[in-house]
Motif scaffolding. Structure first.
Motif, mmCIF file in Angstrom:
data_model
loop_
_atom_site.group_PDB
_atom_site.id
_atom_site.type_symbol
_atom_site.label_atom_id
_atom_site.label_comp_id
_atom_site.label_asym_id
_atom_site.label_seq_id
_atom_site.Cartn_x
_atom_site.Cartn_y
_atom_site.Cartn_z
ATOM 1 N N ILE A 20 -17.803 18.946 -19.982
ATOM 2 C CA ILE A 20 -18.943 18.370 -18.907
ATOM 3 C C ILE A 20 -18.572 17.151 -18.673
ATOM 4 O O ILE A 20 -18.640 16.451 -17.405
ATOM 5 C CB ILE A 20 -20.442 18.639 -19.710
ATOM 6 N N LEU A 21 -18.206 16.248 -19.749
ATOM 7 C CA LEU A 21 -17.644 14.838 -19.398
ATOM 8 C C LEU A 21 -16.413 14.796 -18.498
ATOM 9 O O LEU A 21 -16.370 14.003 -17.423
ATOM 10 C CB LEU A 21 -17.456 14.006 -20.882
ATOM 11 N N LEU A 22 -15.490 15.425 -19.039
ATOM 12 C CA LEU A 22 -14.281 15.578 -18.040
ATOM 13 C C LEU A 22 -14.580 16.031 -16.575
ATOM 14 O O LEU A 22 -14.350 15.578 -15.590
ATOM 15 C CB LEU A 22 -13.335 16.797 -18.700
ATOM 16 N N PHE A 24 -17.570 16.601 -14.858
ATOM 17 C CA PHE A 24 -18.725 15.929 -14.029
ATOM 18 C C PHE A 24 -18.583 14.225 -13.998
ATOM 19 O O PHE A 24 -19.326 13.760 -13.249
ATOM 20 C CB PHE A 24 -20.032 16.542 -14.486
ATOM 21 N N ILE A 25 -17.989 13.711 -14.866
ATOM 22 C CA ILE A 25 -17.673 12.070 -14.602
ATOM 23 C C ILE A 25 -16.336 11.738 -14.461
ATOM 24 O O ILE A 25 -15.893 11.158 -13.573
ATOM 25 C CB ILE A 25 -18.410 11.657 -16.133
ATOM 26 N N ALA A 26 -15.338 12.354 -15.546
ATOM 27 C CA ALA A 26 -14.157 11.809 -15.184
ATOM 28 C C ALA A 26 -13.480 12.162 -14.067
ATOM 29 O O ALA A 26 -12.660 11.328 -13.421
ATOM 30 C CB ALA A 26 -13.141 12.227 -16.666
ATOM 31 N N VAL A 27 -13.443 13.344 -13.723
ATOM 32 C CA VAL A 27 -12.753 13.930 -12.468
ATOM 33 C C VAL A 27 -13.254 13.363 -10.975
ATOM 34 O O VAL A 27 -12.502 12.757 -10.501
ATOM 35 C CB VAL A 27 -12.847 15.359 -12.335
ATOM 36 N N PRO A 28 -14.564 13.073 -10.858
ATOM 37 C CA PRO A 28 -15.289 12.342 -9.908
ATOM 38 C C PRO A 28 -14.448 11.089 -9.889
ATOM 39 O O PRO A 28 -14.405 10.518 -8.740
ATOM 40 C CB PRO A 28 -16.666 12.651 -10.105
ATOM 41 N N ILE A 29 -14.773 10.339 -10.895
ATOM 42 C CA ILE A 29 -14.145 8.803 -11.066
ATOM 43 C C ILE A 29 -12.605 9.029 -10.485
ATOM 44 O O ILE A 29 -12.359 7.929 -9.703
ATOM 45 C CB ILE A 29 -14.621 8.287 -12.344
ATOM 46 N N LYS A 30 -11.875 9.782 -10.987
ATOM 47 C CA LYS A 30 -10.611 9.973 -10.601
ATOM 48 C C LYS A 30 -10.332 9.976 -8.992
ATOM 49 O O LYS A 30 -9.674 9.352 -8.573
ATOM 50 C CB LYS A 30 -9.793 11.079 -11.294
ATOM 51 N N TYR A 31 -10.932 10.871 -8.299
ATOM 52 C CA TYR A 31 -10.720 11.209 -6.901
ATOM 53 C C TYR A 31 -11.796 10.278 -6.320
ATOM 54 O O TYR A 31 -11.405 9.864 -5.279
ATOM 55 C CB TYR A 31 -11.195 12.454 -6.720
ATOM 56 N N PHE A 32 -12.878 10.035 -6.714
ATOM 57 C CA PHE A 32 -13.735 9.024 -5.692
ATOM 58 C C PHE A 32 -13.532 7.355 -5.965
ATOM 59 O O PHE A 32 -13.582 6.588 -5.160
ATOM 60 C CB PHE A 32 -15.241 9.100 -5.585
ATOM 61 N N GLY A 33 -13.271 7.371 -7.114
ATOM 62 C CA GLY A 33 -13.047 5.645 -7.694
ATOM 63 C C GLY A 33 -11.660 5.384 -7.817
ATOM 64 O O GLY A 33 -11.293 4.278 -8.287
ATOM 65 N N ASP A 34 -10.674 6.429 -7.786
ATOM 66 C CA ASP A 34 -9.190 6.089 -7.980
ATOM 67 C C ASP A 34 -8.925 5.616 -9.237
ATOM 68 O O ASP A 34 -8.045 4.569 -9.427
ATOM 69 C CB ASP A 34 -8.411 5.108 -6.651
#
Length: 96
Positions: A20-22, A24-34
């Protein structure tokens, strides 16, 4: 001391949380926050927990003589978000 069932339940919960952390949190941060660091930070522990979950599912399924259908549900649940929590509630709490 932990029984195999209790160990599997702990691994299932940890695997579910890490997924869930990976997802819903880490992947969106990767793609939206670079920012790739969160995926790298959470990816390895999740991968290890996933492998442990699969191995323990086969061992526990063999020892408890689960039908193939039950084992399949338990294995598929590892790739569905919140699936391991469902497995714990429906399949594992009955046994303990």
């Amino acid at each position: 001391m932990f029984s195999l069932l209790n160990l599997f339940r702990v691994i299932a919960v940890l695997e579910g949380i890490s997924y869930i952390l990976l997802l819903f949190i880490a992947v969106p941060i990767k793609y939206f926050g670079d920012e790739e660091q969160y995926v790298k930070l959470l990816g390895m522990p999740h991968g290890l927990l996933f492998v442990a979950y699969i191995i323990l599912a086969f061992i526990l399924g063999s020892r408890l003589k689960w039908p193939t259908k039950t084992l399949l549900y338990v294995l598929v649940a590892s790739i569905i978000p919140f699936g391991t929590f469902y497995v714990d509630k429906v399949y594992l709490k009955k046994i303990s």
